[in-house]
Scaffold this motif. Structure first.
Motif, PDB file in Angstrom:
ATOM      1  N   LEU A  84       0.806  -1.213   0.000  1.00 21.76           N
ATOM      2  CA  LEU A  84       0.000   0.000   0.000  1.00 21.76           C
ATOM      3  C   LEU A  84       0.846   1.274   0.000  1.00 21.76           C
ATOM      4  N   LEU A  85       2.061   1.190   0.553  1.00 22.66           N
ATOM      5  CA  LEU A  85       2.922   2.368   0.651  1.00 22.66           C
ATOM      6  C   LEU A  85       3.615   2.657  -0.674  1.00 22.66           C
ATOM      7  N   PRO A  86       4.054   3.910  -0.891  1.00 20.90           N
ATOM      8  CA  PRO A  86       4.800   4.232  -2.112  1.00 20.90           C
ATOM      9  C   PRO A  86       6.057   3.379  -2.240  1.00 20.90           C
ATOM     10  N   ASP A  87       6.359   2.966  -3.454  1.00 21.45           N
ATOM     11  CA  ASP A  87       7.577   2.207  -3.725  1.00 21.45           C
ATOM     12  C   ASP A  87       8.770   3.140  -3.531  1.00 21.45           C
ATOM     13  N   PRO A  88       9.728   2.794  -2.641  1.00 27.01           N
ATOM     14  CA  PRO A  88      10.884   3.672  -2.417  1.00 27.01           C
ATOM     15  C   PRO A  88      11.643   4.005  -3.706  1.00 27.01           C
ATOM     16  N   ALA A  89      11.612   3.092  -4.678  1.00 26.70           N
ATOM     17  CA  ALA A  89      12.322   3.343  -5.937  1.00 26.70           C
ATOM     18  C   ALA A  89      11.713   4.492  -6.730  1.00 26.70           C
ATOM     19  N   THR A  90      10.484   4.900  -6.390  1.00 27.47           N
ATOM     20  CA  THR A  90       9.822   5.986  -7.118  1.00 27.47           C
ATOM     21  C   THR A  90       9.966   7.342  -6.425  1.00 27.47           C
ATOM     22  N   LEU A  91      10.667   7.390  -5.301  1.00 30.36           N
ATOM     23  CA  LEU A  91      10.721   8.615  -4.511  1.00 30.36           C
ATOM     24  C   LEU A  91      11.754   9.622  -4.998  1.00 30.36           C
ATOM     25  N   GLY A  92      12.684   9.176  -5.835  1.00 36.01           N
ATOM     26  CA  GLY A  92      13.820  10.013  -6.194  1.00 36.01           C
ATOM     27  C   GLY A  92      13.458  11.377  -6.750  1.00 36.01           C
ATOM     28  N   HIS A 107      19.743  14.803  -2.134  1.00 37.88           N
ATOM     29  CA  HIS A 107      18.822  13.889  -2.804  1.00 37.88           C
ATOM     30  C   HIS A 107      18.687  14.195  -4.300  1.00 37.88           C
ATOM     31  N   GLN A 108      18.521  15.461  -4.637  1.00 35.44           N
ATOM     32  CA  GLN A 108      18.295  15.808  -6.036  1.00 35.44           C
ATOM     33  C   GLN A 108      19.544  15.617  -6.892  1.00 35.44           C
ATOM     34  N   ALA A 109      20.709  15.864  -6.322  1.00 40.90           N
ATOM     35  CA  ALA A 109      21.955  15.611  -7.061  1.00 40.90           C
ATOM     36  C   ALA A 109      22.098  14.126  -7.359  1.00 40.90           C
ATOM     37  N   CYS A 110      21.754  13.284  -6.376  1.00 37.98           N
ATOM     38  CA  CYS A 110      21.803  11.834  -6.577  1.00 37.98           C
ATOM     39  C   CYS A 110      20.817  11.412  -7.660  1.00 37.98           C
ATOM     40  N   TYR A 111      19.631  12.009  -7.637  1.00 35.44           N
ATOM     41  CA  TYR A 111      18.609  11.657  -8.627  1.00 35.44           C
ATOM     42  C   TYR A 111      19.052  12.049 -10.037  1.00 35.44           C
ATOM     43  N   ARG A 112      19.653  13.214 -10.166  1.00 31.88           N
ATOM     44  CA  ARG A 112      20.107  13.647 -11.502  1.00 31.88           C
ATOM     45  C   ARG A 112      21.163  12.705 -12.060  1.00 31.88           C
ATOM     46  N   GLU A 113      21.992  12.162 -11.187  1.00 28.65           N
ATOM     47  CA  GLU A 113      23.065  11.274 -11.654  1.00 28.65           C
ATOM     48  C   GLU A 113      22.579   9.862 -11.936  1.00 28.65           C
ATOM     49  N   THR A 114      21.694   9.341 -11.075  1.00 36.27           N
ATOM     50  CA  THR A 114      21.373   7.912 -11.160  1.00 36.27           C
ATOM     51  C   THR A 114      19.884   7.598 -11.253  1.00 36.27           C
ATOM     52  N   GLY A 115      19.016   8.609 -11.089  1.00 39.68           N
ATOM     53  CA  GLY A 115      17.585   8.331 -11.097  1.00 39.68           C
ATOM     54  C   GLY A 115      17.068   7.787  -9.785  1.00 39.68           C
ATOM     55  N   ALA A 116      17.843   7.924  -8.712  1.00 38.14           N
ATOM     56  CA  ALA A 116      17.444   7.429  -7.391  1.00 38.14           C
ATOM     57  C   ALA A 116      17.785   8.469  -6.337  1.00 38.14           C
ATOM     58  N   GLN A 117      17.043   8.455  -5.214  1.00 41.67           N
ATOM     59  CA  GLN A 117      17.312   9.401  -4.138  1.00 41.67           C
ATOM     60  C   GLN A 117      18.531   8.965  -3.319  1.00 41.67           C
ATOM     61  N   ALA A 118      18.916   9.824  -2.358  1.00 43.19           N
ATOM     62  CA  ALA A 118      20.199   9.655  -1.674  1.00 43.19           C
ATOM     63  C   ALA A 118      20.282   8.395  -0.826  1.00 43.19           C
ATOM     64  N   VAL A 119      19.159   7.900  -0.289  1.00 40.80           N
ATOM     65  CA  VAL A 119      19.214   6.690   0.535  1.00 40.80           C
ATOM     66  C   VAL A 119      19.645   5.494  -0.322  1.00 40.80           C
ATOM     67  N   SER A 120      19.097   5.413  -1.528  1.00 40.11           N
ATOM     68  CA  SER A 120      19.528   4.361  -2.455  1.00 40.11           C
ATOM     69  C   SER A 120      20.953   4.602  -2.935  1.00 40.11           C
ATOM     70  N   TYR A 121      21.286   5.855  -3.191  1.00 44.08           N
ATOM     71  CA  TYR A 121      22.615   6.213  -3.696  1.00 44.08           C
ATOM     72  C   TYR A 121      23.699   5.848  -2.691  1.00 44.08           C
TER      73      TYR A 121
END
Length: 400
Positions: free
Chosen positions: A296-304, A336-350
């Motif tokens: 039911l919760l948002p998929d963490p992979a979509t949070l970036g 978080h946004q710098a990580c997303y720009r580089e890899t498409g994922a937020q900082a926790v995944s990065y």
């Protein structure tokens, strides 16, 4: 030049695969496999479009030893990177032993039916790995992982004696949802709702674990580039190995930050039974409440894309150098946004995916080499620390 098999296709895997592709001088061939091949195909397609690197994909059930062995024997990688769920660590390790291939993971084994995670059963496979002549590198994420290396670096190069370690994990990111977790909800909520523990020596010099109620102990810490945040004592797996490997240690603790909204939601969910890991029957169907909540919760992979703010993770370390008291905070800050720009994922995944790649790089280049089962602090910290600066996780030391 080596071939790597990466198992798992979530947010951390997205980062690890992309970082491997960016280091193609070491990772010349990449195979990505998971239970849902379409997720692998999506990651592979993105990397091909951005970096023009081909990623082979495959379907595998990481709970099925025979399927894992067949895949490893077919692909013949030099290392298997386990970025699947920690429930699957033992199966993948056993497959690597059968096939004679080095192993790496980012988190220690967690019992599917018990809210408990520990290294015991992974360490028990040390002889099996030695017998085959291969190595397992455990916990090559950030915490565990980089935090272990920070402690090892301090022991090897900065202190004569280390007495106290506080590992501090702050995520000051905002994803805009009323409630969501930044990594697998099932793993996250099991960890946070569990009793806390810390390790300390008593007056007789005997080290033992002290247990606390969930989030019972709170302190405030001023995180560089973020500010003062409430931080709560938890149990975390890197303490289990560090208390054995940091000589002279008197106490080690782990703290993580949580906002009040997160804590309120989690307590409500716990009160109504949604964090239970045992089955309940609903209209004749057996359901595990926590697994239902995960869906039911948002998929963490979509949070970036929607997460803004920073993370700060580090180790406050106290001890002696040249007979004088010394205290430092060694840490990394990620946007978080710098990580997303580089890899498409937020900082926790990065911050987990990058160290996974670096750990594999250490093994493949034989900068870290051995036979058996190892934790991150068992090796020379300096080459890993150098890679952190090169690969997007620069670290700083604050004298305190």
């Amino acid at each position: 030049m080596a071939k790597v098999l990466i198992i798992g296709a979530g947010g951390v895997s997205r980062v690890a695969v992309k970082k491997c592709a960016m280091n193609s001088d070491v990772f010349s061939e990449i195979v990505l496999a998971s239970r849902t091949k379409s997720k692998c195909d999506e990651i592979a397609s993105e990397i091909k479009n951005e970096l023009h690197v081909e990623i082979k994909t495959a379907k595998v059930d990481a709970d099925n030893l025979d399927e894992l062995v067949a895949l490893i024997e077919d692909e013949k990688p030099q290392i298997v990177m386990n970025i699947a769920l920690p429930y699957q660590d033992l199966t993948i390790m056993d497959a690597c032993v059968k096939c004679g291939v080095d192993y790496l993971d980012t988190a220690n084994y967690e019992h599917p039916d018990t809210a408990k995670f520990e290294y015991k059963e992974q360490w028990a496979r040390d002889e099996a790995f030695k017998k085959v002549g291969i190595m397992a590198l455990l916990g090559s994420g950030f915490d565990p992982g980089v935090t272990n290396v920070f402690c090892a670096y301090a022991q090897q190069y900065l202190f004569d004696e280390i007495h106290y370690i506080d590992i501090l994990d702050c995520n000051a990111g905002d994803h805009g949802y009323a409630f969501a977790t930044n990594f697998n909800p099932e793993i996250n909520l099991r960890e946070v709702s569990a009793n806390g523990r810390y390790w300390q020596r008593d007056e007789n010099g005997e080290g033992r674990w002290h247990e606390t109620k969930p989030l019972e102990i709170k302190m405030q810490w001023d995180y560089p580039e973020i500010g003062v945040k409430d931080s709560y004592l938890m149990y975390h797996e890197e303490m289990e190995s560090l208390c054995k490997n940091i000589k002279g240690l008197k106490r080690i603790r782990f703290f993580m930050t949580f906002g009040q909204s997160y804590l309120t939601h989690m307590k409500c969910l716990e009160n109504v039974g949604m964090l239970r890991i045992n089955e309940v029957e609903v209209n004749g169907v057996k359901v595990v409440p926590l697994q239902l909540l995960k869906e039911l919760l948002p998929d963490p992979a979509t949070l970036g894309e929607r997460t803004v703010g920073k993370t700060n993770i580090g180790c406050a370390i106290e001890g002696l150098k040249d007979g004088k008291k010394k205290k430092i905070y060694i840490y990394n800050t990620c946007d978080h946004q710098a990580c997303y720009r580089e890899t498409g994922a937020q900082a926790v995944s990065y911050t987990t995916g990058v160290p996974a790649m670096i750990g594999a790089k250490m093994v493949l280049e034989k900068k870290w080499h051995g036979k058996g089962v190892f934790n991150m602090e068992n090796f020379d910290a300096k080459p890993f620390m150098e890679e952190l600066n090169k690969q997007g996780l620069p670290w700083k030391i604050l004298e305190m």
